[in-house]
Design a protein around this motif. Sequence first.
Motif, PDB file in Angstrom:
ATOM      1  N   HIS A 217       1.026  -1.253  -0.027  1.00 55.86           N
ATOM      2  CA  HIS A 217       0.022  -0.154   0.079  1.00 55.86           C
ATOM      3  C   HIS A 217       0.853   1.302   0.015  1.00 55.86           C
ATOM      4  CE1 HIS A 217      -3.414  -2.546   0.965  1.00 55.86           C
ATOM      5  NE2 HIS A 217      -2.614  -3.268   1.753  1.00 55.86           N
ATOM      6  N   PRO A 218       1.188   1.884  -1.207  1.00 58.59           N
ATOM      7  CA  PRO A 218       2.058   3.095  -1.285  1.00 58.59           C
ATOM      8  C   PRO A 218       1.607   4.268  -0.430  1.00 58.59           C
ATOM      9  CG  PRO A 218       1.765   2.005  -3.354  1.00 58.59           C
ATOM     10  CD  PRO A 218       0.738   1.300  -2.539  1.00 58.59           C
ATOM     11  N   GLU A 219       0.198   4.357  -0.169  1.00 57.76           N
ATOM     12  CA  GLU A 219      -0.302   5.451   0.869  1.00 57.76           C
ATOM     13  C   GLU A 219       0.097   5.270   2.132  1.00 57.76           C
ATOM     14  OE1 GLU A 219      -3.537   2.171   0.575  1.00 57.76           O
ATOM     15  OE2 GLU A 219      -2.075   3.078  -0.791  1.00 57.76           O
ATOM     16  N   ILE A 220       0.411   4.023   2.615  1.00 63.43           N
ATOM     17  CA  ILE A 220       0.650   3.804   3.964  1.00 63.43           C
ATOM     18  C   ILE A 220       2.174   3.961   4.075  1.00 63.43           C
ATOM     19  CG2 ILE A 220       1.378   1.910   5.671  1.00 63.43           C
ATOM     20  CD1 ILE A 220      -1.546   0.669   4.670  1.00 63.43           C
ATOM     21  N   ALA A 221       2.986   3.703   2.959  1.00 60.45           N
ATOM     22  CA  ALA A 221       4.396   4.055   3.016  1.00 60.45           C
ATOM     23  C   ALA A 221       4.795   5.464   3.021  1.00 60.45           C
ATOM     24  CB  ALA A 221       5.059   3.424   1.643  1.00 60.45           C
ATOM     25  N   THR A 222       3.933   6.242   2.395  1.00 60.98           N
ATOM     26  CA  THR A 222       4.054   7.846   2.479  1.00 60.98           C
ATOM     27  C   THR A 222       3.655   8.240   3.923  1.00 60.98           C
ATOM     28  OG1 THR A 222       3.323   7.955   0.001  1.00 60.98           O
ATOM     29  CG2 THR A 222       3.060  10.146   1.419  1.00 60.98           C
ATOM     30  N   ARG A 223       2.708   7.470   4.390  1.00 60.44           N
ATOM     31  CA  ARG A 223       2.378   8.188   5.851  1.00 60.44           C
ATOM     32  C   ARG A 223       3.254   7.886   6.827  1.00 60.44           C
ATOM     33  NH1 ARG A 223      -2.408   7.779   8.311  1.00 60.44           N
ATOM     34  NH2 ARG A 223      -3.112   8.819   6.777  1.00 60.44           N
ATOM     35  N   TRP A 224       3.994   6.842   6.885  1.00 56.60           N
ATOM     36  CA  TRP A 224       5.200   6.480   7.519  1.00 56.60           C
ATOM     37  C   TRP A 224       6.539   6.980   7.198  1.00 56.60           C
ATOM     38  CZ3 TRP A 224       5.064   4.333  12.492  1.00 56.60           C
ATOM     39  CH2 TRP A 224       3.944   3.648  12.860  1.00 56.60           C
ATOM     40  N   PHE A 225       6.753   7.150   6.082  1.00 59.64           N
ATOM     41  CA  PHE A 225       8.342   7.621   5.536  1.00 59.64           C
ATOM     42  C   PHE A 225       8.400   8.868   5.246  1.00 59.64           C
ATOM     43  CE2 PHE A 225       7.993   2.810   5.483  1.00 59.64           C
ATOM     44  CZ  PHE A 225       8.767   2.374   6.224  1.00 59.64           C
ATOM     45  N   SER A 226       7.458   9.571   4.855  1.00 57.81           N
ATOM     46  CA  SER A 226       7.772  11.033   4.303  1.00 57.81           C
ATOM     47  C   SER A 226       7.846  11.778   5.472  1.00 57.81           C
ATOM     48  CB  SER A 226       6.385  11.472   3.703  1.00 57.81           C
ATOM     49  OG  SER A 226       5.136  11.522   4.586  1.00 57.81           O
ATOM     50  N   LEU A 227       8.228  12.887   5.225  1.00 58.25           N
ATOM     51  CA  LEU A 227       8.972  13.958   6.319  1.00 58.25           C
ATOM     52  C   LEU A 227       8.060  15.014   6.535  1.00 58.25           C
ATOM     53  CD1 LEU A 227      12.857  14.392   5.619  1.00 58.25           C
ATOM     54  CD2 LEU A 227      11.742  13.042   7.155  1.00 58.25           C
ATOM     55  N   PRO A 228       7.361  15.475   7.585  1.00 55.21           N
ATOM     56  CA  PRO A 228       8.100  15.189   8.924  1.00 55.21           C
ATOM     57  C   PRO A 228       7.422  14.020   9.503  1.00 55.21           C
ATOM     58  CG  PRO A 228       6.461  16.897   9.326  1.00 55.21           C
ATOM     59  CD  PRO A 228       6.525  16.497   7.841  1.00 55.21           C
ATOM     60  N   ASN A 229       6.797  13.329   9.016  1.00 54.98           N
ATOM     61  CA  ASN A 229       5.943  12.054   9.780  1.00 54.98           C
ATOM     62  C   ASN A 229       7.191  11.107  10.167  1.00 54.98           C
ATOM     63  OD1 ASN A 229       3.689  13.491   8.683  1.00 54.98           O
ATOM     64  ND2 ASN A 229       2.756  11.829   7.699  1.00 54.98           N
ATOM     65  N   LEU A 230       8.265  10.934   9.416  1.00 55.41           N
ATOM     66  CA  LEU A 230       9.132  10.005   9.885  1.00 55.41           C
ATOM     67  C   LEU A 230       9.562  10.223  11.536  1.00 55.41           C
ATOM     68  CD1 LEU A 230      10.830   7.370   9.131  1.00 55.41           C
ATOM     69  CD2 LEU A 230      12.394   9.110   8.097  1.00 55.41           C
ATOM     70  N   PHE A 231       9.971  11.550  11.509  1.00 52.61           N
ATOM     71  CA  PHE A 231      10.284  12.021  12.972  1.00 52.61           C
ATOM     72  C   PHE A 231       9.114  11.859  14.118  1.00 52.61           C
ATOM     73  CE2 PHE A 231      12.917  14.269   9.822  1.00 52.61           C
ATOM     74  CZ  PHE A 231      13.966  13.653  10.076  1.00 52.61           C
ATOM     75  N   TRP A 232       7.796  11.963  13.558  1.00 57.84           N
ATOM     76  CA  TRP A 232       6.782  12.067  14.629  1.00 57.84           C
ATOM     77  C   TRP A 232       6.665  10.435  14.991  1.00 57.84           C
ATOM     78  CZ3 TRP A 232       5.926  16.271  17.219  1.00 57.84           C
ATOM     79  CH2 TRP A 232       5.980  17.364  16.571  1.00 57.84           C
ATOM     80  N   LEU A 233       6.626   9.620  14.068  1.00 63.22           N
ATOM     81  CA  LEU A 233       6.223   8.322  14.213  1.00 63.22           C
ATOM     82  C   LEU A 233       7.363   7.215  14.703  1.00 63.22           C
ATOM     83  CD1 LEU A 233       3.831   8.068  11.306  1.00 63.22           C
ATOM     84  CD2 LEU A 233       3.382   8.563  13.509  1.00 63.22           C
ATOM     85  N   LEU A 234       8.570   8.038  14.546  1.00 58.98           N
ATOM     86  CA  LEU A 234       9.765   6.863  14.990  1.00 58.98           C
ATOM     87  C   LEU A 234       9.829   6.490  16.353  1.00 58.98           C
ATOM     88  CD1 LEU A 234      12.515   6.028  13.979  1.00 58.98           C
ATOM     89  CD2 LEU A 234      13.576   8.080  14.821  1.00 58.98           C
ATOM     90  N   PRO A 235       9.044   7.100  17.367  1.00 61.58           N
ATOM     91  CA  PRO A 235       8.932   6.604  18.672  1.00 61.58           C
ATOM     92  C   PRO A 235       8.230   5.367  18.738  1.00 61.58           C
ATOM     93  CG  PRO A 235       8.640   9.044  18.965  1.00 61.58           C
ATOM     94  CD  PRO A 235       8.858   8.765  17.335  1.00 61.58           C
TER      95      PRO A 235
END
Length: 335
Positions: A217-235
């Motif tokens: 699901h590319p939209e899920i990849a965008t949700r997790w690995f796009s910036l700044p989401n990556l920094f917010w979700l890394l915890p």
Amino acid sequence: MGIDLPLIWFVIIVFSTMMYVVMDGFDLGIGILFPWVKDSHDRDVMMNTVAPVWDGNETWLVLGGAALFGAFPLAYAVILDALAIPLTLMLFGLIFRGVAFEFRFKAKPEKRHIWDKAFIGGSILATFCQGVVVGAIIDGFPVEGRAYVGGPFDWFTPFALFCGLGLVVTYALLGCTWLVMKTAGSLQARMHRLTTPLLVSLLLILLAVSVWTPIAHPEIATRWFSLPNLFWLLPVPLLVLLSAWGIWHGVRHDAHYSPFLLTLLLVFLGLSGLGISIWPLLIPPTITLWQAAAPLQSLGFMLVGALFIIPIILVYTFWSYYVFRGKVSHEDGYH
């Protein structure tokens, strides 16, 4: 700015689902663990650890289903139509498990193995089907004109089946750490030994799902690995690793409570990750929770009842666990 009633009801349903997974998860896990424990007396102890509370745990499943029906009727209709087979099989599993719970202690010793098998089979079937439902929801449903237009077996995919296996391992780990907390002696030692391989299996499954989902699901990849989401979700993944280390460390030092509490945190983080992946969709890949919501008047009317009944459920749940706190021994019985 007015109150966002669909969002409030979404939170209520998520909370009910979380409570069900946590509380019914460990007693379903006990059934999954039965094949690793052959001694009849130890099996008695395992069942007695949840005997006073197991049926009350399923209150949260009923509450979540009723809330979905009332607050998001479109989602209820689509999900029940698309997942009629696994949901029906799940109910059969819960029925077999419940009947075995009651009849096992009343059966003659030579007949008890029949109800043991029913308890094992019902627990595994119900858990596996719940995992399949989760996987199918992540995969999404084809909807046209507010109606499901897919086939009755669209849920039968490798990803959904893998999620079913993953939930079996998750509940087994919950049940194992619950028994570490509630038992003593040789049974507790056996659960300590079993915790580590279950934990490693669950981490591998979480890793596989974490890779599989964004690839599919590319939209899920965008949700997790796009910036700044990556920094917010890394915890989230970092806390998963920290929780897993805490469970392993607790088992190595014969801890009683920390493995179970950290497993609860691990389950919460896993469900949070799935929620982050599909937010704000209630029926992936297109229908949001606001599009699936009932009229605001209905949501407001039901909320009055929910605000009355949920605290009552929380109070009697807390009270039942408080009354039956402590270790369970071979001398304790179920009547």
